[in-house]
Design an enzyme around this catalytic site. Structure first.
Site, PDB file in Angstrom:
ATOM      1  N   LYS A  13     -65.142 -44.855  23.179  1.00 24.09           N
ATOM      2  CA  LYS A  13     -64.958 -45.105  21.744  1.00 24.09           C
ATOM      3  C   LYS A  13     -65.684 -46.383  21.306  1.00 24.09           C
ATOM      4  O   LYS A  13     -66.358 -46.398  20.281  1.00 24.09           O
ATOM      5  CB  LYS A  13     -63.462 -45.242  21.408  1.00 24.09           C
ATOM      6  N   ARG A  88     -52.285 -45.165  17.542  1.00 27.00           N
ATOM      7  CA  ARG A  88     -51.989 -44.704  18.890  1.00 27.00           C
ATOM      8  C   ARG A  88     -50.620 -44.045  18.994  1.00 27.00           C
ATOM      9  O   ARG A  88     -50.289 -43.529  20.064  1.00 27.00           O
ATOM     10  CB  ARG A  88     -51.999 -45.912  19.836  1.00 27.00           C
ATOM     11  N   ARG A 127     -65.801 -50.479  35.544  1.00 31.49           N
ATOM     12  CA  ARG A 127     -66.265 -51.318  34.423  1.00 31.49           C
ATOM     13  C   ARG A 127     -66.141 -52.807  34.769  1.00 31.49           C
ATOM     14  O   ARG A 127     -65.157 -53.246  35.350  1.00 31.49           O
ATOM     15  CB  ARG A 127     -65.416 -51.011  33.186  1.00 31.49           C
ATOM     16  N   ARG A 160     -61.410 -56.218  33.734  1.00 25.51           N
ATOM     17  CA  ARG A 160     -60.264 -56.393  32.846  1.00 25.51           C
ATOM     18  C   ARG A 160     -58.987 -56.147  33.647  1.00 25.51           C
ATOM     19  O   ARG A 160     -58.951 -55.240  34.475  1.00 25.51           O
ATOM     20  CB  ARG A 160     -60.340 -55.380  31.694  1.00 25.51           C
ATOM     21  N   ARG A 171     -52.101 -46.139  31.611  1.00 21.29           N
ATOM     22  CA  ARG A 171     -52.638 -46.046  30.243  1.00 21.29           C
ATOM     23  C   ARG A 171     -52.922 -44.587  29.880  1.00 21.29           C
ATOM     24  O   ARG A 171     -52.705 -44.170  28.745  1.00 21.29           O
ATOM     25  CB  ARG A 171     -53.908 -46.893  30.114  1.00 21.29           C
TER      26      ARG A 171
HETATM   27  P1  AMP Z   1     -58.057 -50.652  24.250  1.00 23.47           P
HETATM   28  O1  AMP Z   1     -59.134 -51.659  24.457  1.00 23.47           O
HETATM   29  O2  AMP Z   1     -58.139 -49.938  22.933  1.00 23.47           O
HETATM   30  O3  AMP Z   1     -57.942 -49.677  25.402  1.00 23.47           O
HETATM   31  O4  AMP Z   1     -56.669 -51.463  24.182  1.00 23.47           O
HETATM   32  C1  AMP Z   1     -56.249 -52.251  25.260  1.00 23.47           C
HETATM   33  C2  AMP Z   1     -54.743 -52.444  25.215  1.00 23.47           C
HETATM   34  O5  AMP Z   1     -54.385 -53.109  23.992  1.00 23.47           O
HETATM   35  C3  AMP Z   1     -53.923 -51.164  25.219  1.00 23.47           C
HETATM   36  O6  AMP Z   1     -53.712 -50.650  26.533  1.00 23.47           O
HETATM   37  C4  AMP Z   1     -52.616 -51.661  24.585  1.00 23.47           C
HETATM   38  O7  AMP Z   1     -51.876 -52.458  25.487  1.00 23.47           O
HETATM   39  C5  AMP Z   1     -53.148 -52.607  23.512  1.00 23.47           C
HETATM   40  N1  AMP Z   1     -53.410 -51.882  22.245  1.00 23.47           N
HETATM   41  C6  AMP Z   1     -54.616 -51.720  21.627  1.00 23.47           C
HETATM   42  N2  AMP Z   1     -54.492 -51.008  20.498  1.00 23.47           N
HETATM   43  C7  AMP Z   1     -53.172 -50.694  20.393  1.00 23.47           C
HETATM   44  C8  AMP Z   1     -52.414 -49.936  19.459  1.00 23.47           C
HETATM   45  N3  AMP Z   1     -52.997 -49.331  18.410  1.00 23.47           N
HETATM   46  N4  AMP Z   1     -51.079 -49.817  19.682  1.00 23.47           N
HETATM   47  C9  AMP Z   1     -50.485 -50.406  20.717  1.00 23.47           C
HETATM   48  N5  AMP Z   1     -51.139 -51.115  21.654  1.00 23.47           N
HETATM   49  C10 AMP Z   1     -52.485 -51.263  21.502  1.00 23.47           C
END
Ligand code: AMP
Length: 216
Positions: A13, A88, A127, A160, A171
């Protein structure tokens, strides 16, 4: 063009949102990036979010909803936005509907990137990111020119904390249980477009543009 990019962790994404920005100057709103910056800066938000993120848990709805609402009020999103990693949960999707209505904005499409589970684990665990400038590499698919070092600034690359295989699994489970049902929510509104997220980033990008109704 107001878009949501939906898809599990490591579906690509962020990569695709950056391409859309480069071509159409539509800002990427990545809640993950905003939260990671808060963690790095040690802000109160970062202190709440950091441990949850490292454990593969979601940050509470009210927190991320507030972040997105503030961001959507900024002037640079007047011509459009790409939401990456939000909504989400059903609660976030409902809140987004309400805030878009308040702001007088409408979604054009919700593009769901479809990628098999095994590919997602492989992409995530390989990654490596630059903690200095955010450049992203993959140990086998897009390795840096010098092993372990950023091509742009020579900073040592890191993994990360949520990219270990165990956390990636968590996740993905969370995505299947809480986020995947949003596909149905947007399909009922006639907004959902599914795109195969396996292949070259350029080829996938062309499909996303078609799905979003943009000329190739
Ligand atoms: P991402 O980089 O989008 O995979 O986000 C990394 C982490 O940030 C996720 O695993 C969640 O812990 C948190 N996070 C990001 N966006 C959201 C969201 N919309 N709702 C809840 N947690 C989020």
């Amino acid at each position: 063009m107001n878009l949501i990019l939906l898809g599990p962790p490591n579906a690509g994404k962020g990569t695709q949102a950056k391409k859309l920005y480069a071509d159409f100057q539509i800002p990427q709103i990545s809640t993950g990036d905003i939260l990671r910056k808060a963690v790095k800066d040690g802000t109160p938000l970062g202190k709440v979010a950091g441990p949850l993120m490292a454990a593969g848990q979601y940050v509470p709805d009210d927190v991320v909803i507030g972040i997105v609402e503030e961001r959507l009020k900024e002037s640079d999103v007047a011509q459009g936005f790409v939401l990456d990693g939000f909504p989400r949960t059903p609660g976030q999707a409902d809140a987004l509907d309400r805030m878009l209505e308040r702001l007088g904005k409408q979604l054009n499409a919700v593009v769901s990137l479809e990628v098999p589970h095994s590919t997602l684990v492989e992409r995530g665990s390989g990654r490596r990111v630059c903690p200095n400038d955010g450049s992203v590499f993959h140990v086998t698919q897009s390795p840096p020119k010098r092993a372990g070092l950023c091509d742009k600034c020579s900073t040592e690359l890191v993994q990360r904390p949520d990219d270990t295989p165990e956390v990636i699994e968590k996740r993905l489970q969370k995505y299947d249980a809480e986020t995947s049902p949003l596909k149905n929510f947007y399909a009922k509104k006639g907004l959902l477009k599914s795109v195969d997220g396996v292949g070259s980033p350029e080829g996938i990008y062309e499909e996303i543009k078609k799905a979003a109704g943009r000329p190739a």
